[in-house]
Design an enzyme around this catalytic site. Sequence first.
Site, PDB file in Angstrom:
ATOM      1  N   ASP A  57       0.823  -1.213   0.000  1.00 28.02           N
ATOM      2  CA  ASP A  57       0.000   0.000   0.000  1.00 28.02           C
ATOM      3  C   ASP A  57       0.859   1.265   0.000  1.00 28.02           C
ATOM      4  OD1 ASP A  57      -2.424  -1.210  -0.120  1.00 28.02           O
ATOM      5  OD2 ASP A  57      -3.044  -0.797   1.936  1.00 28.02           O
ATOM      6  N   ASP A  98       8.730  -6.207   9.064  1.00 26.67           N
ATOM      7  CA  ASP A  98       9.988  -6.356   9.815  1.00 26.67           C
ATOM      8  C   ASP A  98      10.127  -7.727  10.464  1.00 26.67           C
ATOM      9  OD1 ASP A  98       7.767  -5.152  11.406  1.00 26.67           O
ATOM     10  OD2 ASP A  98       9.126  -5.520  13.073  1.00 26.67           O
ATOM     11  N   ASP A 140      -6.962  -7.005  14.098  1.00 29.71           N
ATOM     12  CA  ASP A 140      -6.537  -8.334  14.530  1.00 29.71           C
ATOM     13  C   ASP A 140      -7.328  -8.807  15.743  1.00 29.71           C
ATOM     14  OD1 ASP A 140      -5.447  -6.372  16.143  1.00 29.71           O
ATOM     15  OD2 ASP A 140      -3.370  -6.868  15.688  1.00 29.71           O
ATOM     16  N   ASP A 181       4.239  -8.950   9.363  1.00 31.96           N
ATOM     17  CA  ASP A 181       4.528  -7.552   9.072  1.00 31.96           C
ATOM     18  C   ASP A 181       5.904  -7.456   8.423  1.00 31.96           C
ATOM     19  OD1 ASP A 181       2.105  -6.725  10.017  1.00 31.96           O
ATOM     20  OD2 ASP A 181       2.843  -5.950  11.926  1.00 31.96           O
TER      21      ASP A 181
END
EC number: 2.4.1.32
Length: 534
Positions: A136, A197, A289, A195
């Site tokens: 995005d 990282d 979540d 994610d």
Amino acid sequence: MDGVSPKFVLPETFDGVRMEITGQLGMIWELVKAPVIVPLLQLAVYICLLMSVMLLCERVYMGIVIVLVKLFWKKPDKRYKFEPIHDDEELGSSNFPVVLVQIPMFNEREVYKLSIGAACGLSWPSDRLVIQVLDDSTDPTVKQMVEVECQRWASKGINIRYQIRENRVGYKAGALKEGLKRSYVKHCEYVVIFDADFQPEPDFLRRSIPFLMHNPNIALVQARWRFVNSDECLLTRMQEMSLDYHFTVEQEVGSSTHAFFGFNGTAGIWRIAAINEAGGWKDRTTVEDMDLAVRASLRGWKFLYLGDLQVKSELPSTFRAFRFQQHRWSCGPANLFRKMVMEIVRNKKVRFWKKVYVIYSFFFVRKIIAHWVTFCFYCVVLPLTILVPEVKVPIWGSVYIPSIITILNSVGTPRSIHLLFYWILFENVMSLHRTKATLIGLFEAGRANEWVVTAKLGSGQSAKGNTKGIKRFPRIFKLPDRLNTLELGFAAFLFVCGCYDFVHGKNNYFIYLFLQTMSFFISGLGWIGTYVPS
């Protein structure tokens, strides 16, 4: 009037006016204090003591349960059916389920290679694995870099798809939802989310997927986070202490007692059928979540937390990024509680005690009371009692209870126990923002749905090569960019209360107040964490 100089008359006149105003204010204070201020402040003390007891009971309960779990509970592979998936030359890869790996991204210049590389290195048949990069990003340069990285792995035979959207509707939830609609996903049974990282080990899927394959009532398997940059600065050490308690105690207790806990948004594997049954991803709060986890649990699905399955990740090392993250993590649950509490109460599929656990323990005490009592009691009410000595605070409420809670919180990170005192002061500072965020979430105020992606710098050991373009500036030269007026305001308030107690008090609260003043002052000046100019 002969011989009298005006310059001697005017100062006396001003002096008299000043003394008169001071006297009137003092008289008003004395008139209001006894019938109004004292009862209200005493009521505030009682409310804070009640919240402290609630939090203490919650911490003691979880402490007892985690001890029992460690001593007597069976390990996950004994409580649930677990059979490793073996490579079979005759069957080939057909005994492996098709797994989708989703990696949502937004301008992740410094870390995008980490998760993509780790996902492509997972030990799983390539024809049974689909890696989906949901980009995005609004920075064209970053988008091109991510696309090139995906093409590089695709040229090596990895089934990796690069997906972009025309808009960012729904933010992360919208991206995940859009990703599940792709035609090539219809054959996938499970979806793993990382994610940008996060760096899973190659055996991540082999250690987690069998729980879902052989236990059809399990919807989610959550892994533990490990932090590659926890030693980078004091800010990251403080975060590690809080998050280690969350994973070591809160997630383990929820998994062992009620098979329920909040999905952490990443490093988890979902059964896609459970996501669909629960209504899919929703963007009505900033904790999509947790929203999905609660809805799936209300439909009877169970969750499993694997503390031994750990995934490397990065902690935000700048104070600005950490504040935005904490706002989202505090505002979102409060907002979700507002939206779902009656749905939980009316639910007929979940047993009564699980409802009590979710409403009271999971939401009310941990997500709301814990923030309110920390800020209201130790940063507002306790300092005010110094100015109104008629209001008494029992020592068990001001010293014993917080000491016990702090000791119980320290079990998650034994290596940082020497930082416990600093952690207390830092948590009190952050409680200001968390309390504000919970109120915004409960009343659905202006920033209730504000989504700011947590900036990561790729500052872990394995990401050093990505930080060449980052310039860290000496802290003292960039003060105007770092000032936080809210913290500085509370630093001034606590300093005044500390000085008053030093001169007139008898409880020696000034020792704590001066130390807490320093913490607010340091945070207010931005002298915490690393600094990267915007």
